[in-house]
Design an enzyme around this catalytic site. Structure first.
Site, PDB file in Angstrom:
ATOM      1  N   LEU A   1       0.869  -1.170   0.000  1.00 47.22           N
ATOM      2  CA  LEU A   1       0.000   0.000   0.000  1.00 47.22           C
ATOM      3  C   LEU A   1       0.908   1.223   0.000  1.00 47.22           C
ATOM      4  O   LEU A   1       1.942   1.230   0.670  1.00 47.22           O
ATOM      5  CB  LEU A   1      -0.894   0.031   1.252  1.00 47.22           C
ATOM      6  CG  LEU A   1      -1.956  -1.064   1.382  1.00 47.22           C
ATOM      7  CD1 LEU A   1      -2.673  -0.932   2.728  1.00 47.22           C
ATOM      8  CD2 LEU A   1      -2.956  -1.008   0.244  1.00 47.22           C
ATOM      9  N   ASP A   2       0.529   2.258  -0.742  1.00 46.37           N
ATOM     10  CA  ASP A   2       1.397   3.433  -0.769  1.00 46.37           C
ATOM     11  C   ASP A   2       1.319   4.187   0.560  1.00 46.37           C
ATOM     12  O   ASP A   2       0.498   3.886   1.427  1.00 46.37           O
ATOM     13  CB  ASP A   2       1.104   4.337  -1.969  1.00 46.37           C
ATOM     14  CG  ASP A   2      -0.276   4.989  -1.920  1.00 46.37           C
ATOM     15  OD1 ASP A   2      -0.684   5.434  -0.834  1.00 46.37           O
ATOM     16  OD2 ASP A   2      -0.941   5.065  -2.969  1.00 46.37           O
ATOM     17  N   LEU A   3       2.191   5.160   0.726  1.00 42.76           N
ATOM     18  CA  LEU A   3       2.359   5.860   1.995  1.00 42.76           C
ATOM     19  C   LEU A   3       1.050   6.403   2.552  1.00 42.76           C
ATOM     20  O   LEU A   3       0.772   6.300   3.742  1.00 42.76           O
ATOM     21  CB  LEU A   3       3.369   7.003   1.811  1.00 42.76           C
ATOM     22  CG  LEU A   3       3.656   7.871   3.034  1.00 42.76           C
ATOM     23  CD1 LEU A   3       4.381   7.067   4.105  1.00 42.76           C
ATOM     24  CD2 LEU A   3       4.477   9.100   2.647  1.00 42.76           C
TER      25      LEU A   3
END
Length: 242
Positions: free
Chosen positions: A105-107
């Site tokens: 999952l991105d930041l």
């Protein structure tokens, strides 16, 4: 029992089978003090080293496959190491095993992250051929018309290929920010955000709430984890023919 070396390494939880194959091709794996080659087989009693360090293949036992579900908070990174010293999802896990992440999952995305000690399971769950659904709750800024929803499910050409949602349903909200639930069967980088952005909308919040049959429990607090029940783990193994 003799097995392909990359399968033993993966199932022992040291990484995916593809990762192990790359190490073997690079000459970084030894079996009984001899450099391994693709196609070599080994037993859990053999002495196997990666980059000169002995690894423990005795963890090879498919019945002991463990899977953890983590509720990642936005701002937590998915990389194991970070030069900026930011908190990593791996810092939140128990130290009993070497965990392999199932899809990043991105930041700025929160929600469901799966980890397993079985690298082969992780690799198969992430492979596009498995076509496992991922469901997200997404808050969108802007007025979304029916034509936009139709385009999102029919597909849009992104810079790295054609992409679309399998389903889009309205999730509520008022004013300029509305919630939607979207489902897709692949994991291109930032795919959910890029699909909405391609139509001129801004994603103000994104939460993964489901991976296959596994849903994010309402009781699981941010940055907390829990183990999947044995029945759920077996269902995942069966889903990818392991």
């Amino acid at each position: 029992m003799m097995e392909r070396l990359q399968k033993l390494i993966a199932t022992a939880g040291y990484g995916s089978r593809r990762w192990a194959e790359r190490l073997i091709e690079q000459g970084r794996v030894e079996v009984n003090n001899k450099t391994a080659s693709i196609g070599d087989k080994a037993d859990i009693t053999d002495k196997v080293k990666i980059d000169g360090r002995t690894i423990d293949l005795s963890r090879y036992n498919e019945e002991e496959t463990k899977v953890i579900i983590l509720n990642k908070q936005a701002g937590v990174i998915c990389s194991n190491k970070d030069k900026e010293g930011r908190k990593s999802a791996y810092d939140l896990l128990p130290k009993e095993s070497r965990w392999v992440m199932v899809g990043r999952l991105d930041l700025n995305t929160s929600g469901l992250l799966l980890f397993t000690n079985n690298g082969d399971l992780a690799n198969k769950l992430m492979h596009p051929s498995s076509e496992i659904e991922r469901e997200y709750a997404v808050r969108v800024l802007g007025k979304v018309e029916n034509e936009d929803l139709k385009q999102l499910t029919e597909g849009i050409d992104l810079e790295d290929g054609f992409a679309k949602f399998s389903r889009v349903t309205i999730g509520g909200g008022q004013g300029a920010n509305r919630w939607y639930k979207v489902v897709l069967k692949e994991g291109k980088k930032r795919e959910v955000r890029r699909l909405w952005e391609a139509l001129g909308f801004k994603v103000s919040r994104l939460i993964r709430i489901r991976f296959g049959e596994i849903r994010l429990p309402d009781s699981l607090r941010a940055n907390q984890y829990e183990y999947l029940k044995s029945k759920q783990v077996q269902s995942l193994l069966k889903k990818v023919n392991l």
